[in-house]
Motif scaffolding. Structure first.
Motif, PDB file in Angstrom:
ATOM      1  N   GLU A  29      -7.074  38.374  37.891  1.00  0.00           N
ATOM      2  CA  GLU A  29      -8.382  37.759  37.691  1.00  0.00           C
ATOM      3  C   GLU A  29      -9.408  38.730  37.116  1.00  0.00           C
ATOM      4  OE1 GLU A  29      -9.563  36.120  41.403  1.00  0.00           O
ATOM      5  OE2 GLU A  29      -8.018  34.557  41.412  1.00  0.00           O
ATOM      6  N   THR A  30      -9.124  40.030  37.187  1.00  0.00           N
ATOM      7  CA  THR A  30     -10.078  41.055  36.756  1.00  0.00           C
ATOM      8  C   THR A  30      -9.531  41.835  35.576  1.00  0.00           C
ATOM      9  OG1 THR A  30     -10.862  41.304  39.038  1.00  0.00           O
ATOM     10  CG2 THR A  30     -11.427  43.063  37.500  1.00  0.00           C
ATOM     11  N   ASP A  50      -3.576  48.481  33.950  1.00  0.00           N
ATOM     12  CA  ASP A  50      -3.219  47.077  34.107  1.00  0.00           C
ATOM     13  C   ASP A  50      -1.714  46.915  33.910  1.00  0.00           C
ATOM     14  OD1 ASP A  50      -4.379  44.151  34.200  1.00  0.00           O
ATOM     15  OD2 ASP A  50      -2.889  44.153  32.599  1.00  0.00           O
ATOM     16  N   GLN A  51      -1.145  45.931  34.585  1.00  0.00           N
ATOM     17  CA  GLN A  51       0.289  45.680  34.490  1.00  0.00           C
ATOM     18  C   GLN A  51       0.735  45.433  33.052  1.00  0.00           C
ATOM     19  OE1 GLN A  51       1.751  42.638  37.138  1.00  0.00           O
ATOM     20  NE2 GLN A  51       3.553  42.244  35.898  1.00  0.00           N
ATOM     21  N   HIS A  52      -0.098  44.780  32.247  1.00  0.00           N
ATOM     22  CA  HIS A  52       0.269  44.489  30.865  1.00  0.00           C
ATOM     23  C   HIS A  52       0.264  45.734  29.969  1.00  0.00           C
ATOM     24  CE1 HIS A  52      -0.734  39.923  31.296  1.00  0.00           C
ATOM     25  NE2 HIS A  52       0.450  40.241  31.772  1.00  0.00           N
ATOM     26  N   ASP A  53      -0.318  46.820  30.463  1.00  0.00           N
ATOM     27  CA  ASP A  53      -0.180  48.092  29.750  1.00  0.00           C
ATOM     28  C   ASP A  53       1.227  48.648  29.907  1.00  0.00           C
ATOM     29  OD1 ASP A  53      -2.811  48.217  28.854  1.00  0.00           O
ATOM     30  OD2 ASP A  53      -3.521  49.218  30.666  1.00  0.00           O
ATOM     31  N   ARG A  54       1.904  48.255  30.992  1.00  0.00           N
ATOM     32  CA  ARG A  54       3.198  48.842  31.339  1.00  0.00           C
ATOM     33  C   ARG A  54       4.378  47.938  30.998  1.00  0.00           C
ATOM     34  NH1 ARG A  54      -0.206  49.434  35.692  1.00  0.00           N
ATOM     35  NH2 ARG A  54       0.821  47.751  36.851  1.00  0.00           N
ATOM     36  N   GLU A  55       4.166  46.620  31.062  1.00  0.00           N
ATOM     37  CA  GLU A  55       5.271  45.703  30.817  1.00  0.00           C
ATOM     38  C   GLU A  55       4.737  44.351  30.374  1.00  0.00           C
ATOM     39  OE1 GLU A  55       6.850  43.833  34.674  1.00  0.00           O
ATOM     40  OE2 GLU A  55       6.217  45.861  35.290  1.00  0.00           O
ATOM     41  N   LEU A  56       5.610  43.600  29.687  1.00  0.00           N
ATOM     42  CA  LEU A  56       5.256  42.250  29.233  1.00  0.00           C
ATOM     43  C   LEU A  56       6.121  41.226  29.966  1.00  0.00           C
ATOM     44  CD1 LEU A  56       4.991  42.797  25.383  1.00  0.00           C
ATOM     45  CD2 LEU A  56       3.108  42.428  26.974  1.00  0.00           C
ATOM     46  N   PRO A  57       5.615  40.033  30.157  1.00  0.00           N
ATOM     47  CA  PRO A  57       6.445  38.994  30.774  1.00  0.00           C
ATOM     48  C   PRO A  57       7.613  38.627  29.864  1.00  0.00           C
ATOM     49  CG  PRO A  57       4.413  38.055  29.901  1.00  0.00           C
ATOM     50  CD  PRO A  57       4.272  39.542  29.811  1.00  0.00           C
ATOM     51  N   CYS A  58       8.735  38.303  30.459  1.00  0.00           N
ATOM     52  CA  CYS A  58       9.941  37.960  29.683  1.00  0.00           C
ATOM     53  C   CYS A  58       9.857  36.487  29.275  1.00  0.00           C
ATOM     54  CB  CYS A  58      11.187  38.234  30.518  1.00  0.00           C
ATOM     55  SG  CYS A  58      12.729  38.005  29.625  1.00  0.00           S
ATOM     56  N   VAL A  59       9.277  36.248  28.088  1.00  0.00           N
ATOM     57  CA  VAL A  59       9.046  34.869  27.630  1.00  0.00           C
ATOM     58  C   VAL A  59       9.557  34.652  26.208  1.00  0.00           C
ATOM     59  CG1 VAL A  59       7.080  34.426  29.163  1.00  0.00           C
ATOM     60  CG2 VAL A  59       6.706  35.506  26.928  1.00  0.00           C
ATOM     61  N   GLY A  60      10.471  35.504  25.742  1.00  0.00           N
ATOM     62  CA  GLY A  60      10.997  35.353  24.387  1.00  0.00           C
ATOM     63  C   GLY A  60      10.116  36.042  23.356  1.00  0.00           C
ATOM     64  N   THR A 114      -5.787  46.975  38.050  1.00  0.00           N
ATOM     65  CA  THR A 114      -6.585  45.763  38.200  1.00  0.00           C
ATOM     66  C   THR A 114      -6.009  44.805  39.241  1.00  0.00           C
ATOM     67  OG1 THR A 114      -5.351  44.711  36.392  1.00  0.00           O
ATOM     68  CG2 THR A 114      -7.410  45.847  35.822  1.00  0.00           C
ATOM     69  N   LEU A 115      -4.722  44.931  39.549  1.00  0.00           N
ATOM     70  CA  LEU A 115      -4.096  44.035  40.525  1.00  0.00           C
ATOM     71  C   LEU A 115      -4.236  44.538  41.959  1.00  0.00           C
ATOM     72  CD1 LEU A 115      -0.786  43.020  38.694  1.00  0.00           C
ATOM     73  CD2 LEU A 115      -2.906  41.716  38.906  1.00  0.00           C
ATOM     74  N   GLN A 116      -4.806  45.731  42.133  1.00  0.00           N
ATOM     75  CA  GLN A 116      -4.938  46.311  43.462  1.00  0.00           C
ATOM     76  C   GLN A 116      -6.415  46.495  43.815  1.00  0.00           C
ATOM     77  OE1 GLN A 116      -2.267  46.802  45.382  1.00  0.00           O
ATOM     78  NE2 GLN A 116      -0.887  46.163  43.725  1.00  0.00           N
ATOM     79  N   PRO A 117      -6.792  46.309  45.091  1.00  0.00           N
ATOM     80  CA  PRO A 117      -8.179  46.592  45.508  1.00  0.00           C
ATOM     81  C   PRO A 117      -8.519  48.061  45.252  1.00  0.00           C
ATOM     82  CG  PRO A 117      -6.982  45.396  47.226  1.00  0.00           C
ATOM     83  CD  PRO A 117      -5.957  45.815  46.209  1.00  0.00           C
TER      84      PRO A 117
END
Length: 258
Positions: free
Chosen positions: A58-59, A176-186, A239-242
């Motif tokens: 969310e952040t 951020d998680q998206h800096d490290r990995e991407l969702p597996c969506v093709g 961003t996913l952690q307090p």
């Protein structure tokens, strides 16, 4: 330490504190008395570049950096410290000179929250140089950025080291998680929000996912290396952690160490 007054020498005083000019004029031995200056100058350098718009939850990274800067500015207000602000992208977008007072700090926080940058890129080294040239007295400088320095790593490292020679520098990296990995969506078409470069990626490919993870790890180590080189302090957040617990623990540890 600020000079306070002169008083007559007493047995056990440090001879290095003797004021020889005053002693010669009066024929008695005087020492200089000092008082400790508790009020600090705290300046926040906040990265407002387009890469900060990324957020797996969310952040976003930018929102987290802005919130942390606001929290720390209000904490500095409680101790009556002078507070300043520098906002940057690929250029310095706004500078608020350090000052103290409730009204000043609240205006600074409002500016921070409401600010909309003109630029999209990042020039952290240039921002650090600009800040170094502006600050005339020692300060605590808090740099909030995702530290995606790329080809500007050498300039950033050198400017951070020059800044840390005179000032107490704290680097807070918002990740951020998206800096490290991407969702597996093709297949995905990705655009670099700072440069506009477009890239097609097969997120189901183990090889491409491994390559992305490798780039992320290299950037992670690069940031740690440049902060170590500058002898600054580093706090890494996500961003996913307090952030509040790690932030409090970090500054408590700094207080014990100092």
């Amino acid at each position: 330490m600020d000079f306070d007054e002169l008083r007559e020498y007493e047995q056990g005083d440090d001879v290095r504190a003797i004021d020889w000019n005053a002693s010669a004029r009066t024929g008695r031995t005087f020492v200089k008395k000092y008082r400790e200056e508790r009020q600090l100058t705290v300046v926040f350098a906040v990265d407002m570049s387009a890469s900060g718009a990324l957020g797996a939850g969310e952040t976003t990274k930018r929102e987290q950096a802005v919130e942390i800067a606001g929290v720390l500015a209000l904490a500095a207000l409680r101790s009556d410290h002078r507070v300043g602000l520098l906002l940057f992208t690929d250029q310095v977008e706004k500078f608020v000179p350090p000052a103290r007072g409730r009204g000043h700090t609240r205006r600074l926080v409002r500016d921070l929250v409401a600010f909309e940058p003109d630029g999209r890129g990042t020039n952290l080294g240039g921002a650090l140089k600009n800040l170094r040239e502006r600050l005339r007295r020692r300060a605590v400088v808090v740099v909030l950025s995702d530290f995606l320095v790329g080809s500007n790593a050498t300039e950033t490292r050198d400017e951070l080291a020059l800044l840390a020679r005179r000032h107490d520098v704290v680097c807070i990296r918002t990740g951020d998680q998206h800096d490290r990995e991407l969702p597996c969506v093709g297949f995905l078409t990705l655009e670099d929000v700072e440069t506009g470069e477009v890239l097609e990626v097969d997120t189901s490919s183990k090889r491409q996912r491994a390559a992305l993870a490798r780039v992320s790890t290299e950037n992670h180590e690069q940031v740690r290396a440049l902060v170590r080189y500058a002898r600054a302090d580093l706090l890494e957040l996500d961003t996913l952690q307090p952030y509040l617990g790690p932030l409090i623990g970090f500054f408590k540890a700094r207080g014990v160490r100092s």
